[in-house]
Structures are given as C-alpha cells and as structure tokens.
Enzyme design. Structure first.
Site, PDB file in Angstrom:
ATOM      1  CG  HIS A  99      -9.220  12.332 -15.960  1.00 18.58           C
ATOM      2  ND1 HIS A  99     -10.238  12.719 -16.808  1.00 18.58           N
ATOM      3  CD2 HIS A  99      -9.640  12.627 -14.707  1.00 18.58           C
ATOM      4  CE1 HIS A  99     -11.234  13.211 -16.089  1.00 18.58           C
ATOM      5  NE2 HIS A  99     -10.903  13.173 -14.820  1.00 18.58           N
ATOM      6  CG  HIS A 330      -7.425  12.401 -10.921  1.00 15.24           C
ATOM      7  ND1 HIS A 330      -7.786  11.077 -10.895  1.00 15.24           N
ATOM      8  CD2 HIS A 330      -8.547  13.093 -11.265  1.00 15.24           C
ATOM      9  CE1 HIS A 330      -9.065  10.975 -11.202  1.00 15.24           C
ATOM     10  NE2 HIS A 330      -9.558  12.171 -11.421  1.00 15.24           N
ATOM     11  CG  HIS A 541     -40.695  -2.788   1.198  1.00 13.78           C
ATOM     12  ND1 HIS A 541     -39.983  -2.247   2.252  1.00 13.78           N
ATOM     13  CD2 HIS A 541     -40.199  -4.043   1.004  1.00 13.78           C
ATOM     14  CE1 HIS A 541     -39.110  -3.147   2.680  1.00 13.78           C
ATOM     15  NE2 HIS A 541     -39.214  -4.239   1.936  1.00 13.78           N
TER      16      HIS A 541
HETATM   17  C1  LIG Z   1     -19.462   7.080  -9.286  1.00 10.43           C
HETATM   18  C2  LIG Z   1     -18.426   8.134  -9.466  1.00 10.43           C
HETATM   19  N1  LIG Z   1     -18.149   8.966  -8.466  1.00 10.43           N
HETATM   20  C3  LIG Z   1     -17.247   9.956  -8.619  1.00 10.43           C
HETATM   21  C4  LIG Z   1     -16.603  10.126  -9.803  1.00 10.43           C
HETATM   22  C5  LIG Z   1     -15.641  11.263  -9.990  1.00 10.43           C
HETATM   23  N2  LIG Z   1     -14.268  10.753 -10.046  1.00 10.43           N
HETATM   24  C6  LIG Z   1     -13.657  10.487 -11.208  1.00 10.43           C
HETATM   25  S1  LIG Z   1     -12.128   9.834 -11.001  1.00 10.43           S
HETATM   26  C7  LIG Z   1     -12.263   9.951  -9.321  1.00 10.43           C
HETATM   27  C8  LIG Z   1     -11.135   9.497  -8.451  1.00 10.43           C
HETATM   28  C9  LIG Z   1     -10.836   8.115  -8.725  1.00 10.43           C
HETATM   29  O1  LIG Z   1      -9.679   7.748  -8.092  1.00 10.43           O
HETATM   30  P1  LIG Z   1      -8.840   6.592  -8.723  1.00 10.43           P
HETATM   31  O2  LIG Z   1      -9.739   5.541  -9.202  1.00 10.43           O
HETATM   32  O3  LIG Z   1      -7.818   6.218  -7.750  1.00 10.43           O
HETATM   33  O4  LIG Z   1      -8.209   7.256 -10.002  1.00 10.43           O
HETATM   34  P2  LIG Z   1      -6.759   7.865 -10.174  1.00 10.43           P
HETATM   35  O5  LIG Z   1      -6.767   9.210  -9.549  1.00 10.43           O
HETATM   36  O6  LIG Z   1      -5.822   6.956  -9.505  1.00 10.43           O
HETATM   37  O7  LIG Z   1      -6.589   7.931 -11.645  1.00 10.43           O
HETATM   38  C10 LIG Z   1     -13.495  10.465  -8.961  1.00 10.43           C
HETATM   39  C11 LIG Z   1     -13.901  10.696  -7.574  1.00 10.43           C
HETATM   40  C12 LIG Z   1     -16.924   9.234 -10.840  1.00 10.43           C
HETATM   41  N3  LIG Z   1     -16.372   9.322 -12.035  1.00 10.43           N
HETATM   42  N4  LIG Z   1     -17.812   8.235 -10.639  1.00 10.43           N
END
Ligand SMILES: Cc1ncc(C[n+]2csc(CCOP(=O)(O)OP(=O)(O)O)c2C)c(N)n1
Ligand SMILES: [Mg+2]
Length: 735
Positions: A99, A330, A541
């Site tokens: 990333h 990303h 529960h």
């Molecule tokens: C609990 C969880 N759900 C989904 C993901 C998969 N995931 C990794 S980064 C991301 C998007 C995050 O967006 P943002 O925090 O805005 O990161 P940016 O693209 O700006 O770097 C997702 C959905 C994860 N790592 N953890």
C-alpha cells in the site's frame, strides 16, 4: 482551556485559522476557512476553493500546498518526507504488493511528528518512558518501516525494507508486534490500533500515578485512516478516551477522502470533527502537507486537557501523476511510470532504495534528540527508592510478584477445607480478592456488568480522571474497545489488565481477542454466564459455540474451571502467562469437586484424573466446568452398578494438548468407553473422544446441538438432556 492551546501556536498558523483555539465550536467555520468545505464537506464542496493545486495531481482535494511550496517552505523536512515516500513506493514495487498511497500522503505528518515531537530513542527501543507511536492504519506499514529504518532502529535494516512482505522478513504486510523493535502493536484490522492506543494512554496514567511523573510521563500518538474511523470499534474507543479525558492521547487522521472502493463519499458523510468533539475531544483540522501547520497543531495538542484529534487533509499517493487522490494509489504497486513521475515531482534523482547521505544524516539527527531525555529519565529512575526501582523493573518485565503463588495456595487450602457451593464467577471474585492486594499492577474492569462478572474487589478504587491510581475501569458497554484497550495496556507494560463481560459477548470483543492471541499478550478475559446454566436470560445470552471458537484460536488459553479451586488455579496461570486467557465462568452455583488440597496447580496440566474408578474401569467421563459435577454424579450411578468410571476434569484443553504423550496417555488410557460432557457444541471434542487412543465405537458426547432456551437452569439441563442419568446411559450404551 483554550488559552493553553493558543500559547502553543506559531504566528504563521494563526493566519490559516480564524480562531485556532476555537476547536470544536463551530467546526464548520474552521473548515470553511481552512479548506473551503464542511467537516463532512464531501457533500458540500465550495468549488471556488477546491481548485486543484498546481503540480500535485489531477483532482481537487482541498489542500492549499503544492509540491513546489512544500519544497520551498521547508526543504529539509520535504526531503526527509520524500525519503519515506520513495521507500514506500520502491518496497511495494519490489514486493509487487502493498500500500504505497497512505505512506506517501502521511509522510509529512510523520516527519514532523518524529522530527519535533515524538520522544523516542532508537538506541533504546524499549525505554519505558518513550512516547508510543501507533500506526492504526496498518496497511500503510511501509510508513512505519521507513521511519524505523531512517531513524536507525537496529532491527530495520535496508535489507528488511527490500524484503518487504517476504517470508521471514521483519517487514510483514502489516506491522506485527514482535517482528521489530519500534512496532508497538500489531495493526491491520482497522480501528484496533486506535483502541490499543486508548489502553496505552490509560496504562501511562496508571503507571504515572504509581511511580510518579518523573519516571512516567509520555504521550501516545496514533495515525488513523478513514477506515479506522468508520469501524465501530472507533466509536467505543473515542468515547472511552473522551470520558477518561486522556489528554496525552493524540490522534492524527489521514483525511484523504479515499478508501478502497473509491471516494469516501460513496459510503460516508460523517462530520468527524463534530463527532470527536461530542465525545469530549479537542479537534483541529490542518493541511497534512503543510509542515508548519502540522507542527503548530502538535504543539497545541500537547497542551490540551483533553484527547486531541488532528484531521490532516492529505493527498493519497502524493505526487503520483495519475494515481494521486484515487483509490488506485491505495493498495497496489504504482508501476514504473507513476513512480518515475512521482520522483520527478519531488525532484528525487536517486535510484530505488537509494537515500542520499545528507537526508540520512537529517533523520539520524532527529533520532539523536531522544538520547538526552532518556539519560535524564535514567537519573530520575535512580532517585526512586531501591524497592520502588525493583518494583518498577518487575512490573515492566511483566513478572508476577513472588507473593502470588503463596496467596493462591492458601486460598486453595481454604476452599478444599470449606468446600463451598459457589458459582465460579463468585470463586473468581474470591480469587481476585486474594490476588489484587499482592499484585498491585492489576487493572480490572467490566463492560457494564461489574455485579455479574464479579470483577471488582474491595479497595481497588476507580480509575478516573482525578484518580488515576484507581485500578478499576468502568469500560461501559464497549466490549470491543475494552478488549483492545486491554491489549494496549498489556503492550504498554507495567500493568496487568483483566476485564469482564458475558461469554456470549465474546463475539463483540472477538476482533481484539484474536489480536491478544496473535501478539501473545497477558490479557485476562473474565467471561461469565458461560452456558445455558445462566438460565432465564435465554438463548441470546447463552453461549453454545463460543468455547469452540475460542479453542480454535491459536495461542489463547481457554479455562473452564469446575469449582473454586480450579478457578484459583486458572487465575494463577493466567497472570503468569505470556498468552491471553479466557476464564469461562458460571452464573450458577457448583459444588467443590477438589476436596483434597494439593499445593500443585493441577489445572496447569490442562486435564487430570479428578476421580479414579472404584470398580474395574469401564468408562472415562471427560468434562469441563459445571459439567464436572454432573460427571461425578454419573460416575456414582455407574459405580452403583459395579461399572468403574474415571472422571477427568479438563479445565484447559490447550494446556493438556501441550503435555507430553506419556501424561496424556496416563489420563486417557485405551480400552474404556469415553463420554464427553459440556453444555456447548461438540466441535473440538472428538480429539479427546476419538483421538488420543479413543475410537468412534466407544465415544459419545452429551452437550448442546442447538441454541438454548429461556427457563430456570434445572429445567434447561433436563430439557437438553445434560444430566447424570443421560451420561450414565450413554456410557452403558457404548459398553
Ligand atoms: C477491519 C478491517 N476491515 C477491512 C480491511 C480491509 N481494508 C484495508 S485498508 C481499507 C480501506 C481503508 O481506507 P482508509 O483508511 O481511508 O485508507 P487509505 O485508502 O486512505 O489508505 C480496507 C477496507 C481491514 N484491513 N480491516
Ligand atoms: Mg482514506
């Protein structure tokens, strides 16, 4: 309260914000003046101000600063941040995965933080009074690895960066605690790091109350992304932090308006500043590429009497010619053209992984800042009494006090003599009443079920804004943040957290419990109301599948003690362990089955012969927790017919599985039929019934095959057929 913040502001900053001290009312106006949009402004862009800044890419995303201006404003920090950006691009490209966008966007914020604010010393990464830095947006791991590398953490060599995401490297896809010094917690599951940080900030306050501000006085900084703030756990975490007024907690939000699916506006329109303000935080929005503004905001944040959110408006993938400000930056390699374009935009004329010596020297100078503070700290530590110093060393090392074993032994002796009929949740309270006075580092709590979980013992005091020496946390109905905060406390060190809820609501804490296990942290989960035995509250529960789910999780000890003696033993193991523990405890009263005292901790073997067959052994009855007493009754029924039955109590499968073959063979010999008894689903039991020298023909199980029901406990056990008679019949049928 605002004056303090104002004092910390530099003049240049004042020109950007009409009233910098006016942080939370009205945030809308601040943002208008700053970015020309509302806090949730993706819905309400003010077009005239949202023109794309020249030179930084194709899309508008209201930062004012251009790359040219960044270079001119602070060439040194611009170059330092570029080093982070190119390392991220290059490492992701080499791995062909990762990333790059987030590190490229947040490099300026991170540079200012490390350069001018964070208290750290790479020569002593475990220095207890260091500031904690948590990268909650763990997908941006290369930002952390780049920082650790450039500041000279020994573990983070250039080779590690080049081996990003490869087997055996320290540079895992997401930061993993224990892989390299400087990684304070495992992040990746979004939002966890933020909630860990809340726990770290609480631990700092607790330690400061105990050992004094001279030796414990540090902050916790967290970088969160949009994803961290969308996750439900963030709501629990920020409201807990707000209520506790954790003023040394500073959150830096990478406000880039992008997540994986595209623009954040596709899925979210939250006014984050108002949200945090209403939770009791100070908030400020800055341009995340304006180093002077970031610097001023951090200075201001450090003087706040509340936790602080700094919303840093950034460009994801800053400088990438077509991918900046898009989701394409990303989570995928940028590709050669984008990387070349970004290098050109920065004016970076160096090859992959190549950092000019002058920039390295600047980073090293930044890192050298902390040494003096650490030396000073050492002096203060030396001024504590010898007793205090060794106590500090003990709790930081996570070693249990010498008195613990004796306290547990004395308690066990007393229980075996008195043979009370008590619920194991009550037995747990009794154990804690013996433990807490001799283990001053425990911090207990409950997610609003104190009276049910029996987690509060006399004299603990409440951990609160004006009583940080209190050792009991009212977490509120926040199971997930409680678990994650306990992880943060354990990671911080110096405290031993335990917290309670109903076993069924393990589901609500699960994300963080898994990370306790992954990180190997000493966190104790006091999970009461562990079966249909809770009775009238009914199937919502009554856990049936939770034990199986917990046992399926590696590196977590699941204890289901049969009586007060086993409960005390389980506590002793949990508090001396390097892994998390779950204590599954009953609501209903149970007879004492360990009627003969022994100093040895039998629970530590995981399973043991509780009662030997009187007649020739024909059956082995294996049970846990509340069903051990049922096994004992079934044994009596079988013995009355001349059929010998051994009862094996199995308080902790994980510890039994870890015993050597010879011991397991002794407890579970061949020949006799086996019946497992547990008021839960069968999943997992077959190892003990059919494995370990058992056979399918001679194996049976008495337990749950469905959800429970609402009724008095006795009726439920009869209704679901979990009775001594049913066990005896099952054994007979198998013989
Ligand atoms: C609990 C969880 N759900 C989904 C993901 C998969 N995931 C990794 S980064 C991301 C998007 C995050 O967006 P943002 O925090 O805005 O990161 P940016 O693209 O700006 O770097 C997702 C959905 C994860 N790592 N953890
Ligand atoms: Mg984002």
């Amino acid at each position: 309260m605002q004056m303090k913040g104002l004092a910390g502001c530099v003049a240049g900053f004042m020109s950007h914000l009409a009233m910098p001290g006016l942080t939370h009312r009205p945030p809308i106006r601040i943002l208008r003046s700053n970015f020309g949009r509302r806090a949730s402004g993706r819905n309400h862009p003010v077009k005239s101000i949202r023109a794309a800044p020249a030179g930084v890419g194709p899309q508008s995303w209201g930062t004012r600063v251009t790359i040219e201006k960044m270079k001119a404003a602070d060439p040194r920090r611009f170059a330092m941040a570029n080093a982070l950006r190119v390392l991220a691009m290059d490492a992701v490209e080499a791995a062909q995965s990762g990333h790059p966008g987030m590190p490229m966007g947040m490099a300026d914020v991170a540079t200012v933080l490390f350069d001018n604010h964070l208290k750290f010393d790479p020569a002593a990464p475990d220095w207890p009074d260091r500031d904690r830095f948590v990268l909650s947006a763990g997908h941006g791991s290369m930002l952390l690895y780049g920082l650790l590398h450039l500041t000279g953490y020994g573990d983070m060599t250039l080779d590690q960066i080049k081996n990003f995401r490869q087997l055996g490297s320290r540079t895992a896809g997401h930061p993993e605690y224990g892989h390299a010094k400087g990684i304070e917690t495992t992040t990746g599951p979004l939002g966890q790091g933020l909630a860990n940080a809340v726990g770290m900030a609480m631990a700092e306050q607790s330690m400061a109350a105990r050992f004094g501000r001279k030796v414990v006085d540090h902050r916790t900084y967290v970088i969160v992304g949009d994803g961290c703030l969308m996750e439900g756990i963030s709501q629990e975490a920020i409201t807990l932090a707000g209520r506790q007024r954790l003023s040394k907690l500073i959150v830096l939000w990478d406000d880039n308006g992008i997540s994986i699916d595209g623009k954040l506006s596709l899925s979210d329109a939250t006014d984050q500043l108002t949200r945090f303000t209403s939770a009791g935080w100070e908030v400020r929005a800055v341009d995340g590429h304006d180093v002077a503004e970031i610097d001023a905001a951090l200075t201001w944040a450090k003087g706040n009497g509340k936790p602080t959110l700094i919303a840093c408006k950034t460009h994801i993938g800053l400088g990438a010619p077509t991918k900046q400000d898009t989701a394409k930056a990303h989570g995928a390699p940028l590709g050669a053209d984008e990387i070349a374009g970004a290098r050109a935009a920065y004016g970076w004329a160096h090859g992959p992984f190549e950092i000019p010596e002058a920039i390295r020297a600047d980073w090293r100078a930044t890192a050298a800042r902390g040494a003096a503070a650490r030396v000073q700290w050492q002096v203060w530590l030396g001024k504590l009494s010898n007793t205090k110093q060794s106590e500090f060393a003990r709790v930081v090392a996570g070693a249990a006090p010498k008195k613990l074993a004796g306290a547990i032994r004395a308690l066990k002796r007393q229980i075996s003599a008195e043979q009370p009929k008590v619920a194991t949740r009550k037995a747990s309270e009794t154990a804690l009443a013996a433990i807490n006075p001799v283990m001053p580092e425990t911090i207990g709590g409950s997610a609003d079920l104190t009276g049910s979980n029996n987690t509060l013992t006399p004299g603990l005091g409440t951990f609160d804004v004006d009583s940080r020496g209190g050792r009991y946390v009212y977490y509120g109905i926040r199971e997930h943040a409680m678990a994650a905060a306990m992880n943060g406390m354990a990671l911080h060190g110096g405290v031993a957290p335990y917290g309670g809820t109903f076993l069924c609501f393990t589901d609500y804490a699960r994300g963080a419990m898994r990370l306790s296990a992954l990180m190997g942290q000493r966190v104790v989960y006091v999970m009461t109301h562990d079966s249909i035995g809770l009775g009238e509250d009914g199937p919502t529960h009554q856990p049936v599948e939770h034990l199986a789910m917990l046992r399926a999780t590696p590196n977590i000890n699941v204890f289901r003690p049969a009586d007060a003696v086993e409960t005390a033993e389980a506590w002793e193991i949990a508090l001396t362990s390097r892994a998390p523990s779950v204590l599954a405890l009953t609501r209903q009263g149970l007879p004492t089955v360990r009627t003969k005292h022994t100093n040895r901790n039998l629970t530590a073997r995981g399973a043991y012969v509780l009662a030997e067959a009187d007649h020739k052994r024909r059956a082995i009855l294996l049970a846990t927790g509340s069903e051990v007493a049922i096994a004992m009754e079934a044994k009596a029924l079988l013995e009355a017919r001349g059929l010998g039955a051994r009862v094996v109590s199995m308080p902790c499968w994980e510890l039994f599985a870890a015993q050597d073959e010879a011991y397991r063979r002794k407890v579970l010999p061949v020949g006799a039929v086996r019946v497992g008894i547990e008021a839960a689903v069968r999943q997992g039991w077959d190892r003990w019934l059919m494995g370990e020298r058992g056979t399918e023909k001679k194996a049976g199980f008495i337990g749950m095959e469905s959800f429970g029901a609402s009724a008095p406990v006795g009726d439920l056990y009869r209704h679901f057929g979990i009775t001594a008679e049913a066990v005896a019949e099952k054994a007979l049928a198998l013989m």
